[in-house]
Scaffold this motif. Structure first.
Motif, short mmCIF file in Angstrom:
data_model
loop_
_atom_site.label_atom_id
_atom_site.label_comp_id
_atom_site.label_asym_id
_atom_site.label_seq_id
_atom_site.Cartn_x
_atom_site.Cartn_y
_atom_site.Cartn_z
N CYS A 27 -4.75 0.11 6.28
CA CYS A 27 -4.75 1.04 5.16
C CYS A 27 -5.91 2.02 5.28
CB CYS A 27 -4.87 0.28 3.84
SG CYS A 27 -3.59 -0.96 3.61
N PRO B 153 0.84 -1.21 0.00
CA PRO B 153 0.00 0.00 0.00
C PRO B 153 0.87 1.26 0.00
CG PRO B 153 -0.73 -1.56 1.68
CD PRO B 153 0.58 -2.06 1.17
N SER C 253 0.28 3.00 5.06
CA SER C 253 -0.44 2.16 6.01
C SER C 253 0.07 2.45 7.41
CB SER C 253 -0.25 0.68 5.67
OG SER C 253 1.12 0.35 5.57
#
Length: 524
Positions: A467, A350, A353
């Motif tokens: 996230c 991601p 996060s």
């Protein structure tokens, strides 16, 4: 045993220049044809065939006082006292026949923990480099200066592996008992900077200070942020924020009083540098700065930062006070926010996060990123790698020492920790694109000012990190890596592959608790 510099000083009395000014060092370097002036006024030098660090040529001397503390292995390779003495004697003979340049200064902005150092150089431009990169003493401090560690950098002195026990002609040898770093066979200036970082990484934990490979800045309200990451992940770029004061761009200590910079300058990668995207760094490259391996127009002297024909690892070295509003001295309070920067060449992590303390320790120990082209010899394109504590080449002690110190400080000072992917999105290297810098800046700003905490967080099904569903200024689809890939099955396969790499890499940390071990990615 400390280096007897008085003897060295007497031996080289006629050929040693002490603590020359910036202008005199530039004048001397130009006279000796060590470099040329760029149109900006910066001194451009070329480092020959070695345009990055040589980690496989770095050694620690096997001495009684350090034997039980050093994490011996591929990073901290042993060299005997006899071998070091032989190289040291070679260095003495070599220096006797050459003009030398000497800098006296400090490593560490906090006077309570700073290390007085001396650097002896064969090149005037190397001496300018260290003068701008380390902490420069006042006139009063210079008069009373007593070096506790000495760096001797002699690019023209080459080792004979068959005789000297080295791997190649290049050597970087650290003796903690003689308090000497001996460097030869390489013109790459970064070796001097990183050798002192290695020294501090050994000494400071014994004083209760966590040494860190990170940049740092501070806001108007005194809120401090740290940016961990390997070369090329964005430490310098993201910490040079016009809305915040720069503490330092690469190396810091975290003591019981707060954070302090190890250096007095910045060493920025400048491949692809533009005034629009990185105005502070662009403007810092002026008279007094050093450019390494940057291509210049032969007629105008204008730097072409997009040209990588010499190396991807082009660099600019300049004093930290060349950055407007930089914090001088570089000392601030305890960090509120910690950012781990990773350039994920798989394109599956991601873009931002949130980590628990256990996840923070896991990812700190893992130090996942991609080595970017040029930062080390032989690296020509991004390579996925794990660099313990985001600085494995510079850590003499066992990794658990640093990780446990970090975990304790996170808990004690309630610091929020985020993992930020500055690497690839929409696919792996070669398919996807490098993360949009404007999006990364927006995510980092949201983490620092706390606005990211107003959104909902969802656990990533593979990596377990939390996230955010939204971040101001960032398209929501960018926040979920799977959504940026056209081929979803290819994403799942790459994510599983990276998770497996994490798991296998962490097996070497058998001394960590089950809580930490289970804080990483999951096998499907």
């Amino acid at each position: 045993m400390v280096l007897d510099f008085k003897a060295v000083q007497q031996q080289h009395a006629n050929n040693a220049h002490h603590n020359l000014s910036v202008s005199k060092l530039i004048e001397t370097a130009l006279q000796r044809k060590e470099g040329v002036l760029a149109s900006s006024g910066a001194l451009r030098a070329l480092t020959g065939k070695y345009t990055g660090r040589s980690p496989k040529d770095k050694f620690v001397v096997q001495e009684p006082s350090v034997m039980d503390h050093i994490a011996w292995g591929a990073v901290n390779q042993p060299i005997s006292q006899l071998q070091f003495e032989r190289l040291y004697q070679k260095a003495q003979k070599y220096m006797a026949e050459r003009e030398l340049f000497i800098f006296d200064g400090f490593a560490g902005a906090d006077s309570k923990y700073r290390l007085p150092i001396r650097v002896i150089n064969e090149y005037a431009w190397h001496n300018l480099f260290v003068r701008q990169l380390f902490v420069r003493p006042t006139k009063e401090e210079l008069q009373a200066h007593q070096p506790e560690f000495t760096v001797i950098a002699l690019p023209g002195l080459k080792a004979d592996p068959a005789v000297d026990g080295t791997r190649s002609e290049t050597f970087i040898c650290v003796s903690f008992e003689k308090k000497v770093v001996l460097i030869g066979g390489t013109e790459y200036a970064g070796e001097m900077k990183k050798s002192i970082f290695t020294v501090l990484n050994y000494l400071l934990p014994f004083q209760g200070v966590l040494p860190m490979h990170c940049s740092a800045n501070v806001g108007e309200n005194g809120d401090t942020a740290l940016f961990f990451g390997l070369s090329g992940t964005g430490k310098t770029t993201l910490s040079a924020d016009p809305n915040r004061r720069l503490i330092g761009d690469d190396e810091h200590g975290w003591s019981d009083q707060g954070v302090f910079n190890f250096e007095g300058g910045c060493y920025a990668k400048c491949i692809g540098l533009s005034e629009e995207k990185e105005p502070q760094i662009w403007q810092a490259i002026r008279y007094g700065s050093v450019l390494e391996n940057v291509v210049l127009d032969e007629d105008t002297g204008i730097a072409d930062y997009s040209d990588n024909q010499i190396t991807e690892n082009t660099r600019a070295a300049y004093p930290v006070d060349y950055i407007p509003g930089a914090l001088i001295p570089g000392v601030a309070g305890h960090p509120n926010v910690i950012i781990f920067l990773t350039a994920d060449a798989f394109g599956v992590l991601p873009p931002i996060s949130k980590l628990t303390k256990e996840q923070a320790m896991y990812h700190f120990l893992s130090g996942y990123t991609s080595k970017l082209a040029g930062t080390e010899r032989g690296v020509t394109e991004p390579e996925a790698t794990f660099s313990t504590c985001f600085g494995a080449p510079f850590l003499p002690l066992r990794p658990s020492v640093y990780a446990e110190m970090l975990g304790k400080k996170i808990e004690e000072h309630k610091a929020r920790v985020y993992l930020v992917n500055t690497g690839w999105s929409g696919g792996p290297y070669g398919v996807g694109k490098r993360m949009n810098l404007a999006y990364t800046r927006a995510m980092v700003s949201a983490a620092i000012n706390g606005s990211i905490e107003q959104t909902t967080f969802v656990a990533d099904p593979v990596f377990g990190v939390l996230c955010p569903e939204s971040v101001p200024g960032v398209p929501s689809e960018v926040l979920v890596p799977r959504n940026t890939w056209e081929d979803k099955a290819a994403y799942e396969a790459k994510a599983a592959e990276l998770a497996e790499r994490f798991i296998q890499n962490f097996e070497k940390f058998s001394d960590m608790s089950e809580e930490i071990k289970s804080a990483g990615p999951r096998r499907k």
